[in-house]
Design an enzyme around this catalytic site. Structure first.
Site, PDB file in Angstrom:
ATOM      1  N   ASP A 197      -5.420  -9.431  12.044  1.00 31.43           N
ATOM      2  CA  ASP A 197      -4.277  -9.029  13.194  1.00 31.43           C
ATOM      3  C   ASP A 197      -5.370  -9.661  14.426  1.00 31.43           C
ATOM      4  O   ASP A 197      -6.883  -8.938  14.842  1.00 31.43           O
ATOM      5  CB  ASP A 197      -3.829  -7.844  13.704  1.00 31.43           C
ATOM      6  CG  ASP A 197      -3.019  -8.295  15.040  1.00 31.43           C
ATOM      7  OD1 ASP A 197      -2.486  -9.321  15.875  1.00 31.43           O
ATOM      8  OD2 ASP A 197      -1.711  -6.894  15.251  1.00 31.43           O
TER       9      ASP A 197
ATOM     10  N   THR B 166      -5.570   4.112   7.471  1.00 32.07           N
ATOM     11  CA  THR B 166      -7.411   3.982   7.266  1.00 32.07           C
ATOM     12  C   THR B 166      -7.834   3.523   8.932  1.00 32.07           C
ATOM     13  O   THR B 166      -8.884   4.194   8.929  1.00 32.07           O
ATOM     14  CB  THR B 166      -8.011   2.259   7.250  1.00 32.07           C
ATOM     15  OG1 THR B 166      -7.158   1.664   7.325  1.00 32.07           O
ATOM     16  CG2 THR B 166      -7.866   2.424   5.037  1.00 32.07           C
TER      17      THR B 166
ATOM     18  N   ASN C 128       2.296 -12.216  11.686  1.00 34.96           N
ATOM     19  CA  ASN C 128       1.796 -12.101  13.194  1.00 34.96           C
ATOM     20  C   ASN C 128       1.263 -12.812  13.698  1.00 34.96           C
ATOM     21  O   ASN C 128       1.215 -13.971  13.130  1.00 34.96           O
ATOM     22  CB  ASN C 128       0.947 -10.572  13.525  1.00 34.96           C
ATOM     23  CG  ASN C 128      -0.344 -10.962  12.746  1.00 34.96           C
ATOM     24  OD1 ASN C 128      -0.684 -11.762  12.714  1.00 34.96           O
ATOM     25  ND2 ASN C 128      -0.675  -9.636  12.593  1.00 34.96           N
ATOM     26  N   GLN C 129       0.874 -13.495  14.935  1.00 31.35           N
ATOM     27  CA  GLN C 129       0.463 -14.816  15.323  1.00 31.35           C
ATOM     28  C   GLN C 129      -0.860 -15.095  14.529  1.00 31.35           C
ATOM     29  O   GLN C 129      -1.471 -15.853  14.423  1.00 31.35           O
ATOM     30  CB  GLN C 129       0.367 -14.869  16.724  1.00 31.35           C
ATOM     31  CG  GLN C 129      -0.965 -15.761  17.053  1.00 31.35           C
ATOM     32  CD  GLN C 129      -0.946 -15.461  19.216  1.00 31.35           C
ATOM     33  OE1 GLN C 129       0.093 -14.255  19.300  1.00 31.35           O
ATOM     34  NE2 GLN C 129      -2.003 -16.434  19.950  1.00 31.35           N
ATOM     35  N   PHE C 130      -1.953 -14.409  14.311  1.00 31.77           N
ATOM     36  CA  PHE C 130      -2.827 -14.656  13.426  1.00 31.77           C
ATOM     37  C   PHE C 130      -2.949 -15.103  12.516  1.00 31.77           C
ATOM     38  O   PHE C 130      -3.728 -16.086  11.831  1.00 31.77           O
ATOM     39  CB  PHE C 130      -3.674 -13.487  13.727  1.00 31.77           C
ATOM     40  CG  PHE C 130      -5.110 -13.567  12.942  1.00 31.77           C
ATOM     41  CD1 PHE C 130      -6.293 -14.492  13.066  1.00 31.77           C
ATOM     42  CD2 PHE C 130      -5.881 -12.403  12.160  1.00 31.77           C
ATOM     43  CE1 PHE C 130      -7.425 -14.956  12.300  1.00 31.77           C
ATOM     44  CE2 PHE C 130      -7.141 -12.674  11.701  1.00 31.77           C
ATOM     45  CZ  PHE C 130      -7.520 -13.767  11.723  1.00 31.77           C
TER      46      PHE C 130
ATOM     47  N   ALA D  69       0.813   2.354  23.412  1.00 33.48           N
ATOM     48  CA  ALA D  69       0.417   3.481  22.487  1.00 33.48           C
ATOM     49  C   ALA D  69      -0.152   1.981  20.874  1.00 33.48           C
ATOM     50  O   ALA D  69       0.400   1.141  20.959  1.00 33.48           O
ATOM     51  CB  ALA D  69       1.205   4.003  21.952  1.00 33.48           C
TER      52      ALA D  69
ATOM     53  N   THR E 251       7.339 -13.093   7.376  1.00 35.86           N
ATOM     54  CA  THR E 251       6.636 -12.383   8.810  1.00 35.86           C
ATOM     55  C   THR E 251       5.514 -12.225   9.040  1.00 35.86           C
ATOM     56  O   THR E 251       5.303 -10.326   9.462  1.00 35.86           O
ATOM     57  CB  THR E 251       7.635 -10.797   8.397  1.00 35.86           C
ATOM     58  OG1 THR E 251       6.822 -10.138   7.766  1.00 35.86           O
ATOM     59  CG2 THR E 251       9.143 -10.898   8.177  1.00 35.86           C
TER      60      THR E 251
ATOM     61  N   SER F 202       0.890  -1.174  -0.071  1.00 36.20           N
ATOM     62  CA  SER F 202       0.237   0.061   0.418  1.00 36.20           C
ATOM     63  C   SER F 202       0.882   1.228  -0.692  1.00 36.20           C
ATOM     64  O   SER F 202       2.223   0.895   0.582  1.00 36.20           O
ATOM     65  CB  SER F 202      -0.772  -0.036   1.638  1.00 36.20           C
ATOM     66  OG  SER F 202      -0.051   0.253   2.373  1.00 36.20           O
TER      67      SER F 202
ATOM     68  N   ASP G 123       5.617  -3.156   8.463  1.00 41.21           N
ATOM     69  CA  ASP G 123       5.895  -2.524   6.967  1.00 41.21           C
ATOM     70  C   ASP G 123       7.890  -2.525   7.163  1.00 41.21           C
ATOM     71  O   ASP G 123       8.282  -2.793   6.436  1.00 41.21           O
ATOM     72  CB  ASP G 123       5.244  -1.656   6.517  1.00 41.21           C
ATOM     73  CG  ASP G 123       3.493  -1.378   6.236  1.00 41.21           C
ATOM     74  OD1 ASP G 123       3.928  -2.705   6.015  1.00 41.21           O
ATOM     75  OD2 ASP G 123       3.267  -0.796   6.393  1.00 41.21           O
TER      76      ASP G 123
END
Length: 312
Positions: free
Chosen positions: A120, A49, A148-150, A230, A146, A14, A237
């Site tokens: 995620d 977004t 993530n867990q999901f 945060a 790379t 993107s 990316d």
């Protein structure tokens, strides 16, 4: 190691006009390390977004086909690396898979780094029709991935509730030809810690190749990353682009992993500190939380290692 003139990355993900996600987050760090970066934008938005309102365009399969045709006609498909991130269309993703296959046929030494951006915390960001395309046409061409867990659960169709299950799932990707799997984020740590897990197999570095002559070899690592209170956008990316860089520059996987994580940590800490200094309300605005990439130039080029990788 390739000479700087030989380092050419095709980055497909993107892009935004304002802020740093996707190609905007990946290009600057790669260029700082001497890579020529060619970008194809899967979407072109005014902003990410997370703002709630955005304007722009989503590119389709025909768009990416035309771009590749132009590159092909002019003999411009000479890349050392391909990096992919967010892609929102099934047909676009299939075209990317075809393109990677063509590029690898042209350059058998090409390395494909895939950040399989699907979702995620149990929630999909993309249509579920992209998931089987990632599982087959994309994963089996990726050299480095790379999730993530999901996303790792989606790719392997295995439940991950602990480290052992995570490494079992990562091993499934190794069996399908992926040399390096880095679980970039997970909920496997405690409430104050994010766990990053990594596994390398089958010869990205010379010593793995040497020992693989004697049989399957893998090395596994864990990094415990302190959580900041945060939400940051574009860090995945940045992570994938930094991993591509440090795998090229370092002879040891552990060093490459530590520097990749440290780059991201330096950037988000600087971003957070800046947002806090400008705070005029209880919660920072989205604009205040945009990654401070340019301000982090020195840390991107030569990061002080903040977090050590533990070999398991």
């Amino acid at each position: 190691m390739a000479e700087p003139s030989d380092k050419r990355v095709l980055s497909i993900q993107s892009s935004v006009v304002f802020g740093y996600v996707g190609n905007k987050s990946a290009t600057f760090p790669l260029q700082l390390h001497g890579y020529d970066v060619s970008t194809i934008n899967s979407v072109q938005f005014s902003n990410h977004t997370g703002y709630g309102i955005w304007k722009g365009q989503v590119l389709g399969a025909q768009d990416v086909t035309e771009l590749f045709n132009g590159l092909r006609i002019n003999n411009l498909l000479n890349f050392s690396h391909v990096l992919t991130g967010y892609i929102g269309s099934e047909s676009f993703l299939k075209k990317v898979g075809e393109a990677v296959r063509e590029l690898k046929a042209k350059n058998p030494n090409l390395k494909y780094v895939c950040d399989p951006v699907m979702g995620d915390n149990g929630k999909l960001y993309v249509s579920e029709t992209l998931v089987p395309v990632y599982r087959t046409e994309i994963v089996e061409q990726a050299d480095i991935i790379t999730p993530n867990q999901f996303e790792l659960e989606l790719l392997t169709q295995l439940e991950i509730k602990n480290e052992e299950q995570a490494f079992m799932a990562m091993n499934e990707l190794h069996k399908r030809g992926v040399s390096i799997v880095v679980l970039s984020s997970s909920t496997l740590g405690d409430k104050n810690t994010l766990l990053c897990l990594a596994s390398i197999r089958r010869g990205h570095f010379w010593w793995v190749f040497f020992f693989s002559i004697l049989g399957e070899v893998s090395k596994k690592y864990r990094l415990k990353i302190p959580l900041l209170g945060a939400i940051f956008v574009g860090t995945g990316d940045l992570f994938a682009a930094s991993l591509l860089t440090w795998l090229d520059k370092e002879s040891e996987f552990k060093d490459a992993l530590e520097k990749t994580v440290s780059v991201v940590q330096h950037v988000i800490r600087r971003t957070y500190e800046h947002a806090q200094s400008k705070l005029k309300r209880e919660t920072p605005s989205m604009a205040q939380m945009e990654l401070h990439l340019v301000q982090s130039k020195k840390d991107i080029e030569d990061p002080q290692v903040l977090i050590q990788a533990e070999e398991l």
